[in-house]
Scaffold this motif. Sequence first.
Motif, PDB file in Angstrom:
ATOM      1  N   LEU A 118       0.443  -1.354   0.317  1.00 38.62           N
ATOM      2  CA  LEU A 118      -0.274  -0.198   0.382  1.00 38.62           C
ATOM      3  C   LEU A 118       0.894   1.440  -0.229  1.00 38.62           C
ATOM      4  O   LEU A 118       0.436   2.578  -0.317  1.00 38.62           O
ATOM      5  N   LEU A 119       1.556   0.864   0.974  1.00 38.22           N
ATOM      6  CA  LEU A 119       2.951   2.661   0.624  1.00 38.22           C
ATOM      7  C   LEU A 119       3.557   2.559  -0.620  1.00 38.22           C
ATOM      8  O   LEU A 119       3.801   3.714  -1.262  1.00 38.22           O
ATOM      9  N   ALA A 120       3.534   1.291  -1.426  1.00 38.62           N
ATOM     10  CA  ALA A 120       4.454   1.358  -2.900  1.00 38.62           C
ATOM     11  C   ALA A 120       2.883   2.148  -3.252  1.00 38.62           C
ATOM     12  O   ALA A 120       2.821   3.081  -4.924  1.00 38.62           O
ATOM     13  N   LEU A 121       2.012   1.651  -3.537  1.00 39.90           N
ATOM     14  CA  LEU A 121       0.862   2.116  -4.321  1.00 39.90           C
ATOM     15  C   LEU A 121       0.380   3.647  -4.112  1.00 39.90           C
ATOM     16  O   LEU A 121      -0.041   4.265  -4.708  1.00 39.90           O
ATOM     17  N   GLN A 122       0.424   3.668  -2.959  1.00 39.44           N
ATOM     18  CA  GLN A 122      -0.235   5.310  -2.637  1.00 39.44           C
ATOM     19  C   GLN A 122       0.797   6.554  -2.884  1.00 39.44           C
ATOM     20  O   GLN A 122       0.854   7.629  -3.661  1.00 39.44           O
ATOM     21  N   LYS A 123       2.219   5.731  -3.423  1.00 34.22           N
ATOM     22  CA  LYS A 123       3.234   7.024  -3.703  1.00 34.22           C
ATOM     23  C   LYS A 123       2.692   7.131  -6.004  1.00 34.22           C
ATOM     24  O   LYS A 123       3.457   7.927  -6.606  1.00 34.22           O
ATOM     25  N   ALA A 124       2.393   6.127  -6.167  1.00 33.32           N
ATOM     26  CA  ALA A 124       2.074   6.308  -7.628  1.00 33.32           C
ATOM     27  C   ALA A 124       1.095   7.488  -7.741  1.00 33.32           C
ATOM     28  O   ALA A 124       0.382   7.835  -7.536  1.00 33.32           O
ATOM     29  N   ASP A 125       1.745   7.869  -9.606  1.00 28.31           N
ATOM     30  CA  ASP A 125       1.488   9.282  -9.607  1.00 28.31           C
ATOM     31  C   ASP A 125      -0.901   9.203  -9.983  1.00 28.31           C
ATOM     32  O   ASP A 125      -0.264   8.139 -10.626  1.00 28.31           O
ATOM     33  N   THR A 126      -1.379  10.064  -9.311  1.00 29.01           N
ATOM     34  CA  THR A 126      -2.693  10.038  -9.274  1.00 29.01           C
ATOM     35  C   THR A 126      -3.056  11.539 -10.966  1.00 29.01           C
ATOM     36  O   THR A 126      -3.984  11.917 -10.126  1.00 29.01           O
ATOM     37  N   THR A 127      -2.335  12.176 -11.376  1.00 26.33           N
ATOM     38  CA  THR A 127      -2.063  13.085 -11.716  1.00 26.33           C
ATOM     39  C   THR A 127      -3.387  12.683 -12.924  1.00 26.33           C
ATOM     40  O   THR A 127      -3.058  11.349 -13.747  1.00 26.33           O
ATOM     41  N   GLY A 128      -4.125  13.627 -12.520  1.00 25.35           N
ATOM     42  CA  GLY A 128      -5.943  14.042 -13.644  1.00 25.35           C
ATOM     43  C   GLY A 128      -6.746  12.618 -13.247  1.00 25.35           C
ATOM     44  O   GLY A 128      -8.245  12.327 -14.620  1.00 25.35           O
ATOM     45  N   GLU A 129      -6.681  12.325 -11.985  1.00 24.18           N
ATOM     46  CA  GLU A 129      -7.360  11.546 -11.824  1.00 24.18           C
ATOM     47  C   GLU A 129      -8.233  11.805 -11.011  1.00 24.18           C
ATOM     48  O   GLU A 129      -7.920  12.497  -9.723  1.00 24.18           O
ATOM     49  N   PRO A 130      -9.767  12.209 -11.400  1.00 21.51           N
ATOM     50  CA  PRO A 130     -10.669  12.597 -10.148  1.00 21.51           C
ATOM     51  C   PRO A 130     -10.820  11.540  -8.950  1.00 21.51           C
ATOM     52  O   PRO A 130     -10.281  10.320  -8.735  1.00 21.51           O
ATOM     53  N   TRP A 131     -11.860  12.613  -7.875  1.00 23.31           N
ATOM     54  CA  TRP A 131     -12.109  11.319  -6.960  1.00 23.31           C
ATOM     55  C   TRP A 131     -12.463   9.758  -7.105  1.00 23.31           C
ATOM     56  O   TRP A 131     -14.142  10.780  -7.761  1.00 23.31           O
ATOM     57  N   THR A 132     -12.574   9.118  -6.445  1.00 20.32           N
ATOM     58  CA  THR A 132     -13.304   7.851  -6.978  1.00 20.32           C
ATOM     59  C   THR A 132     -14.647   8.200  -5.843  1.00 20.32           C
ATOM     60  O   THR A 132     -15.007   9.209  -5.072  1.00 20.32           O
ATOM     61  N   THR A 133     -16.100   7.676  -7.027  1.00 17.64           N
ATOM     62  CA  THR A 133     -16.755   7.304  -6.495  1.00 17.64           C
ATOM     63  C   THR A 133     -17.485   6.300  -5.376  1.00 17.64           C
ATOM     64  O   THR A 133     -18.407   5.988  -4.549  1.00 17.64           O
ATOM     65  N   TYR A 134     -16.499   5.561  -4.938  1.00 15.31           N
ATOM     66  CA  TYR A 134     -16.352   4.259  -4.481  1.00 15.31           C
ATOM     67  C   TYR A 134     -16.141   4.670  -3.307  1.00 15.31           C
ATOM     68  O   TYR A 134     -15.997   4.793  -2.245  1.00 15.31           O
ATOM     69  N   ARG A 135     -15.399   3.216  -2.769  1.00 18.62           N
ATOM     70  CA  ARG A 135     -15.176   2.759  -1.120  1.00 18.62           C
ATOM     71  C   ARG A 135     -13.217   3.783  -1.584  1.00 18.62           C
ATOM     72  O   ARG A 135     -12.612   3.618  -2.157  1.00 18.62           O
ATOM     73  N   GLY A 136     -13.477   4.849  -0.524  1.00 25.57           N
ATOM     74  CA  GLY A 136     -12.441   5.714  -0.602  1.00 25.57           C
ATOM     75  C   GLY A 136     -12.458   7.382  -0.887  1.00 25.57           C
ATOM     76  O   GLY A 136     -11.798   8.006  -1.175  1.00 25.57           O
ATOM     77  N   ARG A 137     -13.817   7.427  -1.147  1.00 25.78           N
ATOM     78  CA  ARG A 137     -14.677   8.472  -1.845  1.00 25.78           C
ATOM     79  C   ARG A 137     -14.307   9.671  -0.417  1.00 25.78           C
ATOM     80  O   ARG A 137     -14.123   9.043   0.418  1.00 25.78           O
ATOM     81  N   HIS A 138     -14.756  10.943  -1.009  1.00 22.72           N
ATOM     82  CA  HIS A 138     -14.180  12.064  -0.391  1.00 22.72           C
ATOM     83  C   HIS A 138     -15.128  12.502   1.469  1.00 22.72           C
ATOM     84  O   HIS A 138     -14.720  12.755   1.772  1.00 22.72           O
ATOM     85  N   ASP A 139     -16.201  11.652   0.824  1.00 28.07           N
ATOM     86  CA  ASP A 139     -17.447  11.608   1.650  1.00 28.07           C
ATOM     87  C   ASP A 139     -17.806  10.754   2.007  1.00 28.07           C
ATOM     88  O   ASP A 139     -18.331  10.258   1.433  1.00 28.07           O
ATOM     89  N   ILE A 140     -18.054  10.335   3.319  1.00 23.32           N
ATOM     90  CA  ILE A 140     -17.664   8.483   3.360  1.00 23.32           C
ATOM     91  C   ILE A 140     -19.108   8.337   4.190  1.00 23.32           C
ATOM     92  O   ILE A 140     -19.886   7.449   3.883  1.00 23.32           O
ATOM     93  N   SER A 141     -19.830   9.796   5.244  1.00 26.67           N
ATOM     94  CA  SER A 141     -21.478   9.341   4.940  1.00 26.67           C
ATOM     95  C   SER A 141     -22.087   9.462   3.853  1.00 26.67           C
ATOM     96  O   SER A 141     -23.641   9.199   4.296  1.00 26.67           O
ATOM     97  N   VAL A 142     -22.147   9.468   3.007  1.00 25.73           N
ATOM     98  CA  VAL A 142     -23.521   9.235   1.871  1.00 25.73           C
ATOM     99  C   VAL A 142     -23.551   8.193   1.504  1.00 25.73           C
ATOM    100  O   VAL A 142     -25.067   7.849   2.062  1.00 25.73           O
TER     101      VAL A 142
END
Length: 283
Positions: A118-142
Amino acid sequence: MHSSLVDEMIRAQFPHWHGLPLVELEHGGTDHTIYRLGDELAVRLPRVEEARDQAARDFEVLPRLAPHLPLAVPEPVALGAPTERYPYRWSVVRWLPGEVSTIEAAGPHTGARLAEFLLALQKADTTGEPWTTYRGRHDISVGDAGVRWAIAKLGGDPVFTAIWDEAVAAPRWRGPLTWVHADLHRGNLLFTGDELTGVIDWGRAAAGDPAGDLMTAWWFLDERGRAQFRRELDGVDDATWARARGWALEFAVLELARRGDGNPFLAGIARHTLAQLRAERAG
């Protein structure tokens, strides 16, 4: 999906592979039917509408992420087109060796190995990627109404209500978006012997709150593995852990409230998760 249809699609679109042995695999997932094709390939076919874009997503994401990861991931080989008899794009990927495991059979360093991944995955570049709407979305309370309904249907355990309340109340992720696999349950973790060697099923991968992957601490690990996991992920704050517990709880209560033991594999993961959450709180 009947093997004759899969065979027909391979013959029409990838004739150079036609004639290789085609064997359906038993697994606990709900999104795909999977066949092994010969010794070196696998065919993944979405079987629900919500998974219709996952084959194309694999081709977009996996080549970007694979070079950065310490564990093996599927190599996309070919992207199949819909047909008159089958409505979705589908994929052929390189077969990954390994078997799913239970935490009891996994090696003593599995928590650390997951953290390293996970530490390696989290270092990968996310440029241009929008917020997910699935797990890990901006607002868990949805998911608040659904989770509270599920907790009530399962008996209204106040431990689970408290865990969910804490997840919803926790400050949202303010750091940079990180890649999240978002489905790190035991069906997607491959072991060779007792060593974690691969991660499969990347159709939900997206950019978001890293807590969307830390939930594997309860989905798969036990108390010992979880302590090792958190120690290796040094620097993760309490708010992120609270949201991670929330993601783990959300899956578990919804799975059991909606389907009970209808899918024994996923129900087993859900029950393990709730047992770990309850034991952690009691301890």
